[in-house]
Design a protein around this motif. Sequence first.
Motif, PDB file in Angstrom:
ATOM      1  N   ASP A   1      -5.623  -4.072  35.731  1.00 37.82           N
ATOM      2  CA  ASP A   1      -4.780  -5.064  35.383  1.00 37.82           C
ATOM      3  C   ASP A   1      -4.483  -5.058  33.771  1.00 37.82           C
ATOM      4  OD1 ASP A   1      -3.580  -7.371  34.378  1.00 37.82           O
ATOM      5  OD2 ASP A   1      -5.229  -8.864  35.359  1.00 37.82           O
ATOM      6  N   PHE A   2      -3.316  -4.182  33.632  1.00 42.93           N
ATOM      7  CA  PHE A   2      -2.812  -3.829  32.260  1.00 42.93           C
ATOM      8  C   PHE A   2      -2.902  -5.226  31.136  1.00 42.93           C
ATOM      9  CE2 PHE A   2      -1.392  -0.324  34.375  1.00 42.93           C
ATOM     10  CZ  PHE A   2      -1.878   0.669  33.826  1.00 42.93           C
ATOM     11  N   ARG A   3      -2.437  -6.297  31.762  1.00 42.49           N
ATOM     12  CA  ARG A   3      -2.266  -7.550  30.923  1.00 42.49           C
ATOM     13  C   ARG A   3      -3.831  -7.803  30.276  1.00 42.49           C
ATOM     14  NH1 ARG A   3       1.157 -11.717  33.716  1.00 42.49           N
ATOM     15  NH2 ARG A   3      -0.457 -11.306  35.170  1.00 42.49           N
ATOM     16  N   ALA A   4      -4.889  -7.570  31.415  1.00 40.31           N
ATOM     17  CA  ALA A   4      -6.319  -8.129  31.055  1.00 40.31           C
ATOM     18  C   ALA A   4      -6.539  -6.994  29.849  1.00 40.31           C
ATOM     19  CB  ALA A   4      -6.963  -7.922  32.031  1.00 40.31           C
ATOM     20  N   ILE A   5      -6.325  -5.836  29.981  1.00 42.48           N
ATOM     21  CA  ILE A   5      -6.645  -4.739  29.019  1.00 42.48           C
ATOM     22  C   ILE A   5      -6.066  -5.095  27.702  1.00 42.48           C
ATOM     23  CG2 ILE A   5      -6.414  -2.229  28.387  1.00 42.48           C
ATOM     24  CD1 ILE A   5      -6.813  -1.746  31.137  1.00 42.48           C
ATOM     25  N   ILE A   6      -4.792  -5.383  27.785  1.00 45.38           N
ATOM     26  CA  ILE A   6      -4.260  -5.966  26.304  1.00 45.38           C
ATOM     27  C   ILE A   6      -4.814  -7.046  25.721  1.00 45.38           C
ATOM     28  CG2 ILE A   6      -2.015  -6.902  25.402  1.00 45.38           C
ATOM     29  CD1 ILE A   6      -0.536  -4.915  27.553  1.00 45.38           C
ATOM     30  N   GLY A   7      -5.169  -7.840  26.720  1.00 42.87           N
ATOM     31  CA  GLY A   7      -6.015  -8.957  26.067  1.00 42.87           C
ATOM     32  C   GLY A   7      -7.130  -8.647  25.174  1.00 42.87           C
ATOM     33  N   THR A   8      -7.869  -7.816  25.604  1.00 42.21           N
ATOM     34  CA  THR A   8      -8.952  -7.236  24.934  1.00 42.21           C
ATOM     35  C   THR A   8      -8.835  -6.263  23.951  1.00 42.21           C
ATOM     36  OG1 THR A   8      -9.645  -5.618  26.554  1.00 42.21           O
ATOM     37  CG2 THR A   8     -10.260  -7.769  26.970  1.00 42.21           C
TER      38      THR A   8
ATOM     39  N   VAL B   1     -10.943  -6.405  20.403  1.00 37.85           N
ATOM     40  CA  VAL B   1     -12.280  -6.282  20.370  1.00 37.85           C
ATOM     41  C   VAL B   1     -12.739  -4.653  21.144  1.00 37.85           C
ATOM     42  CG1 VAL B   1     -12.867  -8.599  20.138  1.00 37.85           C
ATOM     43  CG2 VAL B   1     -12.482  -7.649  22.421  1.00 37.85           C
ATOM     44  N   GLY B   2     -11.735  -4.090  21.252  1.00 37.68           N
ATOM     45  CA  GLY B   2     -12.384  -2.826  22.102  1.00 37.68           C
ATOM     46  C   GLY B   2     -12.533  -2.850  23.553  1.00 37.68           C
ATOM     47  N   GLY B   3     -12.256  -4.146  24.274  1.00 42.07           N
ATOM     48  CA  GLY B   3     -12.516  -4.012  25.510  1.00 42.07           C
ATOM     49  C   GLY B   3     -13.272  -5.160  25.911  1.00 42.07           C
TER      50      GLY B   3
ATOM     51  N   PHE C   1     -11.497   4.035  30.240  1.00 37.79           N
ATOM     52  CA  PHE C   1     -11.296   4.493  28.976  1.00 37.79           C
ATOM     53  C   PHE C   1      -9.798   4.407  28.633  1.00 37.79           C
ATOM     54  CE2 PHE C   1     -10.614   8.239  26.034  1.00 37.79           C
ATOM     55  CZ  PHE C   1     -10.415   7.491  24.801  1.00 37.79           C
ATOM     56  N   SER C   2      -9.231   3.595  28.194  1.00 39.58           N
ATOM     57  CA  SER C   2      -7.828   3.628  27.570  1.00 39.58           C
ATOM     58  C   SER C   2      -7.362   3.193  26.233  1.00 39.58           C
ATOM     59  CB  SER C   2      -7.063   2.328  28.420  1.00 39.58           C
ATOM     60  OG  SER C   2      -7.464   1.173  28.142  1.00 39.58           O
ATOM     61  N   GLY C   3      -6.093   3.669  25.776  1.00 36.16           N
ATOM     62  CA  GLY C   3      -5.647   3.589  24.739  1.00 36.16           C
ATOM     63  C   GLY C   3      -4.557   2.198  24.728  1.00 36.16           C
ATOM     64  N   VAL C   4      -4.656   1.444  23.817  1.00 31.16           N
ATOM     65  CA  VAL C   4      -3.729   0.273  23.786  1.00 31.16           C
ATOM     66  C   VAL C   4      -2.897   0.751  22.411  1.00 31.16           C
ATOM     67  CG1 VAL C   4      -3.295  -2.152  23.447  1.00 31.16           C
ATOM     68  CG2 VAL C   4      -5.230  -1.312  24.957  1.00 31.16           C
ATOM     69  N   ASN C   5      -1.671   0.976  22.390  1.00 28.99           N
ATOM     70  CA  ASN C   5      -0.868   1.350  21.443  1.00 28.99           C
ATOM     71  C   ASN C   5       0.414   0.109  21.149  1.00 28.99           C
ATOM     72  OD1 ASN C   5       0.568   2.524  19.314  1.00 28.99           O
ATOM     73  ND2 ASN C   5       0.947   4.527  20.559  1.00 28.99           N
TER      74      ASN C   5
END
Length: 114
Positions: free
Chosen positions: A37-44, A47-49, A92-96
Motif C-alpha cells: 500500500d504505497f499510500r501507507a508508506i508515504i504516510g510514514t 519517521v522512516g517507516g 525497504f523502499s525509498g520515498v522521494n
Amino acid sequence: MKIVKELAEHECYYDNAVTGRSTLTEIDLDDDSVTVDFRAIIGTQFVGGNVPEKFESLMEILHLGKFSSAPNGGFINFYSIRSRNHENYILFSGVNEVSNSHYIVTVHKVLIAI
C-alpha cells in the motif's frame, strides 16, 4: 534478517502524480505474496517507516550509513507488512518527494526475519 527479494529499479514503484493508478500492488515471493500500500508508506515517510525500533539495525544489515539515501534518491523507509501466508516481511523502499506533495515511492528489497 534475510533479503528474500531484490527488485529492479522500476519493477515496483508508485508515482502519485499519475492519475488513475492504484495505490496497491502485489509482490510475488515464491509461494507467497505481499500487497504493498504505497499510500501507507508515504504516510510514514517522516519517521522512516512503521518499525522505528528496528530502524538502526536494518540500516546496519543493509550497510547503510547515517546520511544514506535510498537507491532512488529518496528517504529510506522500512515498512512492516504481513503476507498472504501470514509471514511478517519488511519492505525497504525509498520515498522521494520530487516536489511539494508529489511522491515517487520505489520498493528496493523485501526482507524477512530468520
